[in-house]
Design an enzyme around this catalytic site. Structure first.
Site, PDB file in Angstrom:
ATOM      1  N   GLU A 145       1.365  -1.437   0.061  1.00 37.57           N
ATOM      2  CA  GLU A 145      -0.222   0.092   0.166  1.00 37.57           C
ATOM      3  C   GLU A 145       0.994   1.651  -0.030  1.00 37.57           C
ATOM      4  O   GLU A 145       0.411   2.117   1.096  1.00 37.57           O
ATOM      5  CB  GLU A 145      -0.458   0.079   1.221  1.00 37.57           C
ATOM      6  CG  GLU A 145      -1.951  -1.137   0.861  1.00 37.57           C
ATOM      7  CD  GLU A 145      -3.677  -0.730   1.836  1.00 37.57           C
ATOM      8  OE1 GLU A 145      -3.055  -0.490   3.652  1.00 37.57           O
ATOM      9  OE2 GLU A 145      -3.854  -1.238   1.653  1.00 37.57           O
ATOM     10  N   GLU A 306      -6.206  -7.846  -0.986  1.00 39.92           N
ATOM     11  CA  GLU A 306      -6.612  -7.749   0.162  1.00 39.92           C
ATOM     12  C   GLU A 306      -8.068  -8.380  -0.122  1.00 39.92           C
ATOM     13  O   GLU A 306      -8.591  -6.988  -0.029  1.00 39.92           O
ATOM     14  CB  GLU A 306      -6.170  -7.262   1.453  1.00 39.92           C
ATOM     15  CG  GLU A 306      -4.756  -7.553   1.732  1.00 39.92           C
ATOM     16  CD  GLU A 306      -4.466  -5.804   1.856  1.00 39.92           C
ATOM     17  OE1 GLU A 306      -4.650  -5.499   3.138  1.00 39.92           O
ATOM     18  OE2 GLU A 306      -3.276  -6.327   2.236  1.00 39.92           O
TER      19      GLU A 306
END
Ligand code: GAL
Length: 665
Positions: A145, A306
């Site tokens: 991220e 995810e």
């Protein structure tokens, strides 16, 4: 990746080795084909400066491989270890208040720091050499991220120097920089690039042009940081993919540009919301928009790296997903273009910050409700996923989305409640409610494939972009422009010498002569004989010839003046919306505009039921998603056959049906 569709995020280093085989078996039994591992385990891979230990990861990869499970390796650069920070504390980031952020969370790093980058080059080279030809390793995720975790990125001395270098390359001389930044205001002229700070907190307001370049620089820095890793990985891992887990509309890095380094984009989808008290459970249209923007970054199918698999929560927790809801959310990701779903995480962690961010397995490790539900999903959907191969949504409507416009409104939001992304989502919501699929489009993207283009808040303008909008409408496109268009140049300086929206006056058929920022107020708008509410802003405009008024203001000193207009131009139509319509007005306006543009909804609206289509050259796949805990019904379209579901047209709580229509050749 052909025929790879379901995976889990796995952290074998958090558990005793003797448990690994049980995990692998349970994964295999539920149809899991891949895992992502190692993206935070720097210390385990390099416990000391000169010691690298890949043995544990080799063992995990091999053991999972015995159960037919492949691995995606994460480079662990989001979690530099304590020994490295102790030796080189200058790696720690410095926030805009000048405070050093300490070790103990993650991403406690400065991405421009040359020493840190040297350590990363060494580690990533070793990893790529070690795993680059391992047939059980299918791909890579550099870092995690990127752009997350830093409140306002790093303003250390290294970043300052890099910023100066970046500016020198862009402007060559301080004279041209001074002009571009308007530094004559408040005596901010620079004689030399070395005088320019990395913007720390100032005593009073900041220079908007400086801040825009700073945000561009921060984005470029993240891209450069990533590229260093992707180059190393590509050198040694010729047959393995590289992806990265994006965060939807997160904006610290220009995701379109980052996507150029990747084979495909991935994304982390948490419908239950995050751990912060102010971020609620996400609304359905926001979830859909998030998936659409992710698909749009590369205009390709994407992966979910995810996908929520239980209650979310760090210090504060979210709601328990109801039976069927985790599957519905996964299928929503697939409906919008995901070709693979990797669930976060395999097992709920017993330690650390994320003890309450629940995985498929509970703390006990004993399979329960979530395991059984997702097992059913994976086993039944795997063959369907093979069948969906190569299919994509093909929307008729595009919404222009630009990181630079987002940055400019972060710097000067005008109104405490105006946000670029939120306004985009208001337009999106009106389309979503009518079951009209949407692509997001960058300013440099291809406009021509859309019947309708919605371009809210085109605040920073350039002659090229003006021309592009004019050509699009000239050739038959229908375009929505809004308030605050053409206000500034790309240096964030105000346009002068002509009325707003500059050259686009010819296209929109209006001139904005004045405006009203609706601070602590709303405005009434009259549309088709009915009163509606609008917020934030009122543009007060004069009509040019041929322009038709669609709606007028119905309050304030400008009662009766035009608020929404329509102007024919070439073979198309340009609409101008001078305010931020409230939900009802937005829906009414977009209904009419879509009808005129001959945009066809997938189905009449049904509350809490979402329709979405993917198509390839052979078939159209219609997804019908019940987001509610009640039974819903819809009329099944002709010629479709049921691919998933019990009784076509009747949706149980959280049921998702998939229907296929073969295309006539
Ligand atoms: C994601 C992140 C994961 C994990 C998860 C739950 O944003 O990539 O590493 O932290 O959130 O908090």
């Amino acid at each position: 990746m052909k025929n790879l569709h379901f995976g889990v995020d796995y952290y074998p280093e958090h558990w005793e080795k003797k448990r690994w085989e049980t995990d692998a078996k349970l994964m295999q039994q539920m149809g899991i084909q891949m895992v992502r591992m190692a993206e935070f385990s720097w210390h385990k891979l390099q416990p000391e400066e000169n010691i690298y230990d890949f043995e544990w990861l080799d063992q995990a990869i091999a053991l999972l491989g015995n159960y037919g499970i492949r691995t995606i390796v994460g480079t662990p650069t989001a979690a530099p270890p304590a020994w490295l920070i102790q030796k080189h504390p200058e790696i720690l980031p410095v926030d805009r208040d000048g405070r050093v952020r300490g070790f103990g969370g993650r991403h406690h790093d400065c991405q421009s720091n040359p020493i840190y980058r040297e350590y990363i080059r060494k580690l990533v080279t070793k990893m790529a050499q070690h795993y680059g030809e391992n047939p059980l390793v299918i791909g890579w995720q550099p870092d995690n991220e990127l752009g997350n975790s830093h409140q306002d990125l790093c303003t250390c001395e290294s970043c300052r120097q890099q910023f100066q270098k970046w500016l020198k390359k862009k402007y060559q001389t301080t004279d041209s920089l001074n002009k571009a930044w308007g530094t004559a205001f408040w005596s901010q002229e620079y004689n030399d690039f070395s005088e320019i700070p990395a913007p720390r907190i100032t005593v009073t307001g900041e220079n908007p042009s400086t801040m825009l370049d700073w945000k561009r620089f921060c984005s470029d820095l993240i891209i450069d940081f990533t590229e260093e890793q992707t180059q190393i990985i590509r050198k040694y891992a010729k047959n393995q993919f590289i992806t990265h887990n994006y965060m939807g509309f997160a904006n610290k890095v220009d995701y379109y540009k980052l996507g150029e380094l990747l084979d495909f984009v991935s994304h982390d989808q948490y419908p239950g919301g995050f751990y912060l008290p102010e971020t609620p459970h996400e609304k359905n249209h926001v979830l859909a928009a998030t998936l659409d923007i992710v698909r749009s970054y590369k205009q390709q199918p994407f992966w979910i790296m995810e996908q929520q698999s239980g209650i979310t929560g760090w210090e504060i927790m979210g709601r328990a997903p109801a039976p069927g809801q985790l599957s519905a959310w996964s299928l929503q990701s697939i409906a919008h273009g995901a070709d693979a779903i990797v669930f976060f995480r395999w097992r709920t962690c017993a330690m650390g910050t994320e003890q309450y961010w629940h995985g498929i397995l509970p703390h006990s490790g004993i399979p329960g409700r979530r395991y059984e539900e997702l097992k059913e999903l994976v086993l039944t959907m795997s063959p369907v996923m093979n069948h969906l191969a190569g299919s994509m949504p093909k929307p008729q409507v595009g919404i222009v989305f630009s990181f630079e416009q987002e940055y400019a409104f972060q710097i000067q939001p005008h109104h405490k409640d105006l946000s670029y992304t939120k306004q985009i989502l208001k337009y999106y919501q009106a389309l979503y409610q009518q079951n009209i699929p949407v692509d997001f489009v960058p300013e440099q993207g291809n406009f021509d494939k859309y019947k309708l283009l919605v371009a809210p808040l085109q605040y920073l303008m350039s002659p090229d972009l003006e021309q592009k909008y004019m050509d699009y409408v000239q050739n038959g496109g229908h375009l929505i422009l809004t308030m605050r268009t053409g206000v500034k140049d790309r240096n964030n300086l105000c346009m002068t010498d002509q009325e707003l929206p500059g050259k686009l006056r010819e296209l929109a058929g209006i001139e904005v002569l004045d405006y009203d920022c609706l601070r602590d107020a709303h405005v009434q708008v009259l549309f088709q004989g009915q009163q509606f509410q609008a917020d934030i802003w009122s543009d007060l405009m004069r009509l040019l010839p041929d322009t038709k008024v669609l709606a007028n203001y119905a309050s304030e000193f400008y009662t009766g003046e035009p608020c929404v207009t329509q102007h024919p131009y070439g073979q198309g139509i340009c609409y101008y919306i001078g305010t931020q319509p409230g939900e009802d007005l937005m829906r009414e306006l977009l209904t009419i505009i879509c009808q005129t543009a001959e945009v066809t909804p997938l189905n009449p609206a049904i509350e809490d039921v979402e329709f979405m289509v993917r198509e390839n050259e052979n078939s159209q796949f219609l997804f019908v998603i019940n987001h509610s805990n009640e039974t819903k019904s819809y009329s099944t379209p002709e010629l479709y056959k049921l691919l998933r579901g019990v009784q076509a047209g009747i949706l149980a709580a959280y049921e998702v049906q998939i229907l296929e229509r073969t295309k006539n050749k």
